[in-house]
Write an enzyme that holds these catalytic residues in place. Structure first.
Site, PDB file in Angstrom:
ATOM      1  N   THR A 197      19.162   5.783   7.009  1.00  0.00           N
ATOM      2  CA  THR A 197      20.187   6.199   6.047  1.00  0.00           C
ATOM      3  C   THR A 197      20.733   7.589   6.388  1.00  0.00           C
ATOM      4  O   THR A 197      21.646   7.708   7.176  1.00  0.00           O
ATOM      5  CB  THR A 197      19.619   6.162   4.615  1.00  0.00           C
ATOM      6  OG1 THR A 197      18.443   6.982   4.544  1.00  0.00           O
ATOM      7  CG2 THR A 197      19.258   4.736   4.216  1.00  0.00           C
ATOM      8  N   UNK A 198      20.139   8.649   5.827  1.00  0.00           N
ATOM      9  CA  UNK A 198      20.717   9.995   5.940  1.00  0.00           C
ATOM     10  C   UNK A 198      20.401  10.659   7.283  1.00  0.00           C
ATOM     11  O   UNK A 198      19.900  10.015   8.208  1.00  0.00           O
ATOM     12  CB  UNK A 198      20.231  10.865   4.784  1.00  0.00           C
ATOM     13  N   GLY A 199      20.647  11.972   7.364  1.00  0.00           N
ATOM     14  CA  GLY A 199      20.518  12.686   8.637  1.00  0.00           C
ATOM     15  C   GLY A 199      19.115  12.771   9.188  1.00  0.00           C
ATOM     16  O   GLY A 199      18.827  12.269  10.282  1.00  0.00           O
ATOM     17  N   THR A 212      17.719   9.483   9.915  1.00  0.00           N
ATOM     18  CA  THR A 212      18.139   8.943  11.209  1.00  0.00           C
ATOM     19  C   THR A 212      17.309   9.540  12.336  1.00  0.00           C
ATOM     20  O   THR A 212      16.954   8.851  13.297  1.00  0.00           O
ATOM     21  CB  THR A 212      19.639   9.209  11.432  1.00  0.00           C
ATOM     22  OG1 THR A 212      20.383   8.612  10.370  1.00  0.00           O
ATOM     23  CG2 THR A 212      20.111   8.640  12.760  1.00  0.00           C
TER      24      THR A 212
END
Length: 436
Positions: A349-351, A354
């Protein structure tokens, strides 16, 4: 003496606009200092002032990097600053990517001296350390009082055209740039001193640190997907409602393996998200947006894949250290091999999620299993070293679009999964993004 003008960039959280539910706000500019900009203004003292603050949601920037960067550059250009500061982002992955991307563009495209700040494990460090000075910070905003004066000091040096010292003096992450200068000792003497210290077991510091590259060669493509068992792994924090393994919502220290035997879809009655790095509203209603069980069951029945593993592997990627993510991947890959899994689809999903996902991807790859990474923040996946990557739809809903009706949403999810299966069946000898 006229004060220098500084523009500051922050995300929606630090601007006080809201949490994950507001992470999709487009860029805006406000006059003066906002939030942590007050600390920046204090650190700048009488020499400079924060004339404007640019604010953008982390998810918005991550999903619209090119257009958002262009819009933000125009805002900064209109303010006509003498210097630019982004963040600091600490260990927030999406925020770090935005800060690095914008600071680089401001310096290269507008010619305005720029700096930012991040924690060492922020994926933005590896992405932008060669392009811009990134001050080393702690892993959370608790370090603001220590890091902001360093950012202010460095950006003022750059704005006034003063000589910027090496990383160990100025406090920024190493950029891999070597500069010639006169030393009081010649090289042969320094080398002997270093050798003597090493032989005596004393501390010494190399003058030429070697870069560390952790890349895993891509595994051969799957020859016949209709004969292969496929497993789903996610860093998106999907767990049963009682969270039996007590996985943390951030900075996870453990992962879980959850049974899906006999299930045709990820029901909101059975599963939820405990992830602290994205707006969970969509996924709580439909966990298939992160773990695409509904589509995988259809493909299993149709004979597109040989078999779906009767479980999925899950952890929370936000803020999770690279070391922990690597350990998770090493650990559960052994089970995947024991169970005869021949291919893996991993979703993120987010940074920093990832980053965690891509780190686990490398360990799955290292174990000999072909794997594809489905993630929205593709630049982070590339930086960490995933080999087969499929761009996802959005940070809070990587495998679907809640704006569509149920039929259209599932169709979109199937297209993404099929692209992932195509990636797994495609020979690659370098990192490859499968756009569609």
């Amino acid at each position: 003496m006229k004060k220098l003008k500084v523009v500051h960039y922050i995300n929606n959280f630090f601007a006080g606009v809201g949490g994950e539910e507001k992470a999709n706000i487009p860029p805006e500019m406000r006059e003066g200092a906002v939030g942590p900009g007050m600390a920046l203004a204090a650190a700048l003292g009488d020499e400079a002032e924060v004339v404007a603050t640019v604010i953008c949601g982390d998810s918005y920037y991550g999903e619209n990097m090119d257009s958002a960067r262009k819009e933000i550059l125009e805002m900064i250009k209109d303010a006509q600053p003498d210097a630019f500061v982004a963040g600091p982002a600490f260990n927030a992955g999406r925020y770090g990517v935005a800060c690095g991307s914008i600071a680089k563009a401001v310096e290269e495209d507008l010619g305005i001296p720029s700096v930012t700040g991040m924690y060492v494990e922020n994926p933005g460090v590896d992405m932008y350390r060669k392009d811009i000075q990134i001050i080393e910070t702690g892993n959370s905003a608790a370090d603001l009082r220590n890091s902001m004066p360093k950012l202010a000091k460095l950006v003022m040096k750059k704005a006034k055209g003063e000589l910027v010292g090496p990383p160990e003096v100025e406090g920024y992450h190493m950029m891999g740039i070597r500069t010639n200068f006169f030393h009081e000792k010649r090289g042969s003497e320094r080398a002997i001193d270093m050798l003597v210290n090493k032989l005596n077991g004393e501390k010494f510091e190399t003058e030429y640190p070697m870069p560390v590259f952790d890349r895993v060669p891509p595994n051969p493509a799957v020859k016949d997907m209709s004969k292969v068992k496929v497993a789903i792994v996610t860093s998106g924090g999907i767990v049963p409602h009682d969270n039996p393994d007590r996985i943390e919502s951030s900075s996870a220290t453990r992962y879980g393996i959850y049974d899906i035997t006999g299930m045709d879809s990820m029901s909101a009655d059975d599963f939820t998200s405990i992830h602290g790095g994205y707006d969970r509203a969509f996924v709580v209603k439909d966990p298939n947006l992160v773990v695409p069980l509904d589509v995988m069951r259809d493909l299993e029945r149709e004979g597109v894949i040989g078999e779906l593993a009767n479980y999925f592997v899950s952890t929370t990627g936000t803020g999770t250290s690279v070391g922990n993510a690597k350990g998770f991947g090493e650990s559960f890959s052994k089970k995947l091999i024991e169970d005869g899994v021949g291919a893996v689809i991993l979703t993120s999903t987010u940074g920093t999620c990832t980053r965690c996902g891509a780190t686990m991807v490398k360990e799955i790859e290292r174990a000999g299993i072909p794997v594809v990474h489905l993630a929205t923040v593709v630049p982070i996946s590339l930086t960490i070293g995933a080999n087969r990557i499929v761009p996802a739809i959005g940070i809070p809903h990587p495998l679907g679009d809640p704006a569509l009706d149920a039929k259209g949403d599932k169709k979109l999810r199937r297209e993404l999964v099929m692209r992932g299966l195509k990636a797994l069946q495609t020979e690659v000898d370098e990192q490859t993004v499968f756009e569609g």
